[in-house]
Design a protein around this motif. Structure first.
Motif, PDB file in Angstrom:
ATOM      1  N   TYR A 130       0.858  -1.227   0.237  1.00 17.59           N
ATOM      2  CA  TYR A 130      -0.037  -0.285   0.117  1.00 17.59           C
ATOM      3  C   TYR A 130       0.913   1.261   0.128  1.00 17.59           C
ATOM      4  N   LEU A 133      -0.885   6.795   3.174  1.00 21.27           N
ATOM      5  CA  LEU A 133      -2.383   6.840   3.289  1.00 21.27           C
ATOM      6  C   LEU A 133      -2.828   8.898   4.140  1.00 21.27           C
ATOM      7  N   GLU A 137      -7.933  10.409   2.948  1.00 20.55           N
ATOM      8  CA  GLU A 137      -8.565   9.138   2.513  1.00 20.55           C
ATOM      9  C   GLU A 137      -9.161   8.673   3.693  1.00 20.55           C
ATOM     10  N   ARG A 138      -9.759   7.582   2.902  1.00 22.46           N
ATOM     11  CA  ARG A 138     -10.067   6.560   4.386  1.00 22.46           C
ATOM     12  C   ARG A 138      -9.834   4.958   4.284  1.00 22.46           C
ATOM     13  N   THR A 139      -9.217   4.561   2.561  1.00 25.63           N
ATOM     14  CA  THR A 139      -9.451   3.472   2.825  1.00 25.63           C
ATOM     15  C   THR A 139      -7.421   3.646   2.023  1.00 25.63           C
ATOM     16  N   PRO A 140      -6.824   2.964   2.195  1.00 22.69           N
ATOM     17  CA  PRO A 140      -5.381   2.031   1.653  1.00 22.69           C
ATOM     18  C   PRO A 140      -5.356   2.684  -0.178  1.00 22.69           C
ATOM     19  N   GLN A 141      -4.369   2.677  -0.624  1.00 20.62           N
ATOM     20  CA  GLN A 141      -4.686   2.720  -2.129  1.00 20.62           C
ATOM     21  C   GLN A 141      -3.209   1.208  -2.176  1.00 20.62           C
ATOM     22  N   ASN A 164      -6.437  -8.446   3.284  1.00 18.07           N
ATOM     23  CA  ASN A 164      -5.408  -7.206   3.608  1.00 18.07           C
ATOM     24  C   ASN A 164      -5.226  -7.170   4.849  1.00 18.07           C
ATOM     25  N   TRP A 166      -5.026  -4.356   6.347  1.00 12.90           N
ATOM     26  CA  TRP A 166      -5.382  -3.625   7.508  1.00 12.90           C
ATOM     27  C   TRP A 166      -6.594  -4.641   8.229  1.00 12.90           C
ATOM     28  N   GLU A 167      -7.802  -4.997   7.355  1.00 12.17           N
ATOM     29  CA  GLU A 167      -8.375  -6.094   7.601  1.00 12.17           C
ATOM     30  C   GLU A 167      -8.518  -6.563   8.495  1.00 12.17           C
ATOM     31  N   HIS A 170      -7.922  -5.679  12.022  1.00 17.92           N
ATOM     32  CA  HIS A 170      -9.012  -5.240  12.624  1.00 17.92           C
ATOM     33  C   HIS A 170      -9.810  -6.785  13.218  1.00 17.92           C
TER      34      HIS A 170
END
Length: 174
Positions: A130, A133, A137-141, A164, A166-167, A170
């Motif tokens: 990624y 950020l 932006e709320r979601t990484p690219q 991902n 990031w997910e 969590h």
């Protein structure tokens, strides 16, 4: 013309010279990355721009065909980092996974079949897949290199299930 020596991993002996072994390992790692990059470029020319590939002179296509054969012979390493963590959890859930190659690209985790009888490929997108950020932006690219990898795998007929980092981070332990 200068001949390129084959890519060979450094040998570990019973009592290696540690400094020399580390140096040889680093040279091997850099050369392996260079070889892989050449194989990825060949695969992308073949898959992305077939009209261009077929328009090349015969001797160039012959060279690229030899590269294609060598790229197909590349080996894969066991999953590390995030992919290894996902593999461990999937194995605990009774999902047998392994890694393999699709052309010159390593597939992170494979499952034999899903409920529809299709092979499933879990693509583990680590943090380095990624871009940084931005605050708005709320979601990484994904980086362009990662997007290119996904596109090339798709062109090779590999369907990916993205996991991902990031997910994953969590999720609870359960």
């Amino acid at each position: 013309s200068m001949l390129v020596p084959p890519l060979m991993a450094p040998e570990a002996t019973a009592a290696p010279d540690i400094a020399q072994y580390q140096q040889d390992t680093e040279v091997y790692r850099r050369r392996a990355k260079s070889f892989k990059n050449i194989f990825v470029i060949e695969a992308s020319v073949r898959k992305e721009t077939w009209a261009f590939f077929s328009s090349l002179p015969t001797e160039v296509r012959s060279y690229l065909d030899r590269l294609h054969e060598r790229g197909a012979a590349m080996t894969h390493a066991a999953p590390v980092g995030f992919a290894a963590e996902v593999a461990q959890v999937l194995d605990q859930l009774g999902v047998n996974t392994w890694t393999a190659m699709a052309g010159p690209l390593e597939l992170h985790l494979l499952q034999a079949k899903n409920i529809h009888g299709e092979q499933v490929v879990y693509e583990c997108n680590e943090a380095d897949a990624y871009c940084a950020l931005r605050q708005e932006e709320r979601t990484p690219q994904l980086t362009m290199a990662t997007k290119f990898r996904h596109k090339l795998l798709q062109r090779m007929g590999v369907q990916l299930v993205h996991i991902n980092v990031w997910e994953w981070n969590h999720l609870s332990e359960a």
